[in-house]
Design an enzyme around this catalytic site. Sequence first.
Site, PDB file in Angstrom:
ATOM      1  N   LYS A   1       5.498   4.829   5.680  1.00  0.00           N
ATOM      2  CA  LYS A   1       4.909   4.193   6.498  1.00  0.00           C
ATOM      3  C   LYS A   1       4.205   3.186   6.337  1.00  0.00           C
ATOM      4  CE  LYS A   1      -0.477   5.518   7.274  1.00  0.00           C
ATOM      5  NZ  LYS A   1      -1.577   6.399   7.182  1.00  0.00           N
TER       6      LYS A   1
ATOM      7  N   SER B   1      -1.056  -0.328   2.385  1.00  0.00           N
ATOM      8  CA  SER B   1      -2.625  -0.219   2.672  1.00  0.00           C
ATOM      9  C   SER B   1      -2.795  -1.619   2.604  1.00  0.00           C
ATOM     10  CB  SER B   1      -2.668   0.977   1.081  1.00  0.00           C
ATOM     11  OG  SER B   1      -2.488   2.332   2.316  1.00  0.00           O
TER      12      SER B   1
ATOM     13  N   ASN C   1     -12.196   0.449   6.298  1.00  0.00           N
ATOM     14  CA  ASN C   1     -12.472   1.000   4.835  1.00  0.00           C
ATOM     15  C   ASN C   1     -11.646  -0.150   3.303  1.00  0.00           C
ATOM     16  OD1 ASN C   1     -10.091   2.257   2.708  1.00  0.00           O
ATOM     17  ND2 ASN C   1      -9.089   2.070   5.136  1.00  0.00           N
TER      18      ASN C   1
ATOM     19  N   ASN D   1      -0.219   2.573   9.450  1.00  0.00           N
ATOM     20  CA  ASN D   1      -1.406   2.586   8.814  1.00  0.00           C
ATOM     21  C   ASN D   1      -2.912   1.481   9.235  1.00  0.00           C
ATOM     22  OD1 ASN D   1      -3.256   2.429   6.450  1.00  0.00           O
ATOM     23  ND2 ASN D   1      -0.889   2.570   5.084  1.00  0.00           N
TER      24      ASN D   1
ATOM     25  N   ASN E   1      -5.465  -2.139   0.709  1.00  0.00           N
ATOM     26  CA  ASN E   1      -6.139  -2.611  -0.165  1.00  0.00           C
ATOM     27  C   ASN E   1      -6.194  -2.540  -1.383  1.00  0.00           C
ATOM     28  OD1 ASN E   1      -8.417  -2.513   2.113  1.00  0.00           O
ATOM     29  ND2 ASN E   1      -7.928  -0.321   2.317  1.00  0.00           N
ATOM     30  N   THR E   2      -4.586  -2.366  -1.530  1.00  0.00           N
ATOM     31  CA  THR E   2      -4.235  -2.854  -3.286  1.00  0.00           C
ATOM     32  C   THR E   2      -3.259  -3.823  -3.014  1.00  0.00           C
ATOM     33  OG1 THR E   2      -3.901  -0.288  -3.690  1.00  0.00           O
ATOM     34  CG2 THR E   2      -2.865  -1.854  -4.587  1.00  0.00           C
TER      35      THR E   2
ATOM     36  N   PHE F   1      -7.655   2.832  -2.427  1.00  0.00           N
ATOM     37  CA  PHE F   1      -6.625   4.149  -3.599  1.00  0.00           C
ATOM     38  C   PHE F   1      -7.638   4.908  -4.780  1.00  0.00           C
ATOM     39  CE2 PHE F   1      -2.127   2.628  -2.169  1.00  0.00           C
ATOM     40  CZ  PHE F   1      -2.002   3.249  -1.174  1.00  0.00           C
TER      41      PHE F   1
HETATM   42  C1  FMN Z   1     -11.044   5.980   5.536  1.00  0.00           C
HETATM   43  C2  FMN Z   1     -10.232   6.016   5.339  1.00  0.00           C
HETATM   44  C3  FMN Z   1      -8.805   6.135   4.180  1.00  0.00           C
HETATM   45  C4  FMN Z   1      -7.706   6.328   3.908  1.00  0.00           C
HETATM   46  N1  FMN Z   1      -6.908   6.108   3.287  1.00  0.00           N
HETATM   47  C5  FMN Z   1      -6.033   5.759   3.404  1.00  0.00           C
HETATM   48  C6  FMN Z   1      -4.602   6.358   2.026  1.00  0.00           C
HETATM   49  O1  FMN Z   1      -5.051   6.384   1.243  1.00  0.00           O
HETATM   50  N2  FMN Z   1      -3.428   6.255   3.071  1.00  0.00           N
HETATM   51  C7  FMN Z   1      -3.062   5.710   3.932  1.00  0.00           C
HETATM   52  O2  FMN Z   1      -1.508   5.896   4.047  1.00  0.00           O
HETATM   53  N3  FMN Z   1      -3.442   5.582   4.454  1.00  0.00           N
HETATM   54  C8  FMN Z   1      -4.804   5.818   4.588  1.00  0.00           C
HETATM   55  N4  FMN Z   1      -5.488   5.522   6.204  1.00  0.00           N
HETATM   56  C9  FMN Z   1      -5.263   5.365   7.140  1.00  0.00           C
HETATM   57  C10 FMN Z   1      -5.248   6.671   8.303  1.00  0.00           C
HETATM   58  O3  FMN Z   1      -3.892   7.483   7.444  1.00  0.00           O
HETATM   59  C11 FMN Z   1      -4.328   6.069   9.294  1.00  0.00           C
HETATM   60  O4  FMN Z   1      -3.010   5.399   9.096  1.00  0.00           O
HETATM   61  C12 FMN Z   1      -5.220   5.090  10.591  1.00  0.00           C
HETATM   62  O5  FMN Z   1      -6.481   4.495   9.949  1.00  0.00           O
HETATM   63  C13 FMN Z   1      -5.032   4.746  11.124  1.00  0.00           C
HETATM   64  O6  FMN Z   1      -5.681   6.110  12.056  1.00  0.00           O
HETATM   65  P1  FMN Z   1      -6.683   6.537  13.181  1.00  0.00           P
HETATM   66  O7  FMN Z   1      -7.154   5.308  13.820  1.00  0.00           O
HETATM   67  O8  FMN Z   1      -6.296   7.813  14.210  1.00  0.00           O
HETATM   68  O9  FMN Z   1      -7.744   6.721  12.378  1.00  0.00           O
HETATM   69  C14 FMN Z   1      -7.171   5.893   6.406  1.00  0.00           C
HETATM   70  C15 FMN Z   1      -7.940   6.036   6.781  1.00  0.00           C
HETATM   71  C16 FMN Z   1      -9.522   5.681   6.899  1.00  0.00           C
HETATM   72  C17 FMN Z   1     -10.655   5.474   7.898  1.00  0.00           C
END
Ligand code: FMN
Length: 464
Positions: A324, A285, A183, A353, A287-288, A187
């Site tokens: 995080k 994250s 993704n 993350n 993406n910023t 934000f």
């Molecule tokens: C579509 C998507 C959007 C995410 N947006 C955020 C976010 O806004 N803030 C954040 O701290 N992590 C974000 N994450 C990261 C997740 O919180 C998590 O840390 C990461 O996906 C690893 O866990 P998983 O493998 O169970 O998905 C996002 C993940 C995905 C897939």
Amino acid sequence: MTLFRTYSYARTWRTPRTPRPNTIFVRPRSRALSTTVTQQPPTFTTKLKNFVIGTVSIVLGVSFIEYYFDSRAAIHKYFITPVLRTATDAETSHKFAIWAAKWGFSAKDRLSDDEKLAVRVWGKKLSNPVGLAAGFDKHGEAIDGLFDLGFGYVEIGSVTPEPQPGNPQPRMFRLHDDKAVINRYGFNSVGHKAVELRLRDRLRRYLYHSAKLHPKITTSLLASSPDGASLSDALGINRSLKDEKLLGINLGKNKSSDLESVDDYVKGVKSLGPYADVLVVNVSSPNTPGLRGLQRKDIFEKLLNEVIIARNSLSGRHPALLVKIAPDLSNDELDDIADAAMKSGVDGIIVSNTTISRPNSLYSDSSLVSEIGGLSGPPVKPLALRALRKIYKRTNGELTLVGCGGISDAKDALEYARAGATLVQLYTSLAYDGVGKAREIKDGILSELKDKKWTDVIGEQWKN
Ligand SMILES: Cc1cc2nc3c(=O)[nH]c(=O)nc-3n(C[C@H](O)[C@H](O)[C@H](O)COP(=O)(O)O)c2cc1C
């Protein structure tokens, strides 16, 4: 010509034609009249048949509704979620899931949690250690529906101070062959004010509805408590508004803010802190632009100090404060993070993350793998586990760690616990397997634990 034709049809309709010779006009009888005349009174057999059909339909309908709203129902994992995945792109599925959870169309975890899953963190008891990670409910729209899925901890956000649209679509990609996601939402956020108003509304609605349960709540008391947060504190209610469950709010940073500025996080602590059991400072994250640079030792220490000062100056109960981090940090960087976290007094670290790396183990098509953004799901697990182990060792297990990254089943969750995680979180496996994920993992943990408790296995790997 067309005009003329239309006109002549209209005339035909308005002026009844004179009957042609030899044509007999019979006035059609109305249906109702003919039915009344010819219909026989229903026989006993017909009545019985109708009764049986009616009853069976009602029983089937009610049973289906019962079945559908149970998060354990196989229809979610094996039909609804795959159909949604095939029929819609990733972002549309995501929006649909939020919509369903918001308006009560999502399933529920009907069972209560076994005592063996209970865990105490930050002075609170949680009925289970399985949480929903940030990014799923970015704007805090579906909090109650998501708790109903059985999570012990739900983290909303990331929320930025000012509203911003995020990156252009498409910005979320499924890597089916790896059960992973890339993704680059960037934000997208409705901003602090909108989320704050939403949380305030939720809290006040809860207080009005539960006034009967809490004799201390009176209308005048409600009116005199502008945000309701101090009142909920006085009543000893979690900010999740659920017993033994915690609400986390993840704080992000606007794209337009100065790269090294930490003000956005301080603003988040002040405006959203009163509604959170847990605040999460997200510096990871991908993406910023520049955000992950805040994990650099000198800025990281300054950031932690400032957010802790802001948190400690909140009136009312203080939320726990976590940070995080990314799974891609080097060993030295992880040591610096662990040291700074211990020194500052933050309450814990979420590891981790998404990753910007693309492990060689990926099976998906290279055109997908090369999409820009953070990779989540099973490929992140080895990276996140490595980082978590490193931090656990460096902090001698003295800091609460939340394991996140590629958790799809009970074995994954327990692997994180044994490595030192007190809680775990997931996102991507919920997107792939649907609403029964929390219950499935909790049941799996219980059967793996045998006669142990969750708390017995935390850090077990280091105890021998
Ligand atoms: C579509 C998507 C959007 C995410 N947006 C955020 C976010 O806004 N803030 C954040 O701290 N992590 C974000 N994450 C990261 C997740 O919180 C998590 O840390 C990461 O996906 C690893 O866990 P998983 O493998 O169970 O998905 C996002 C993940 C995905 C897939």
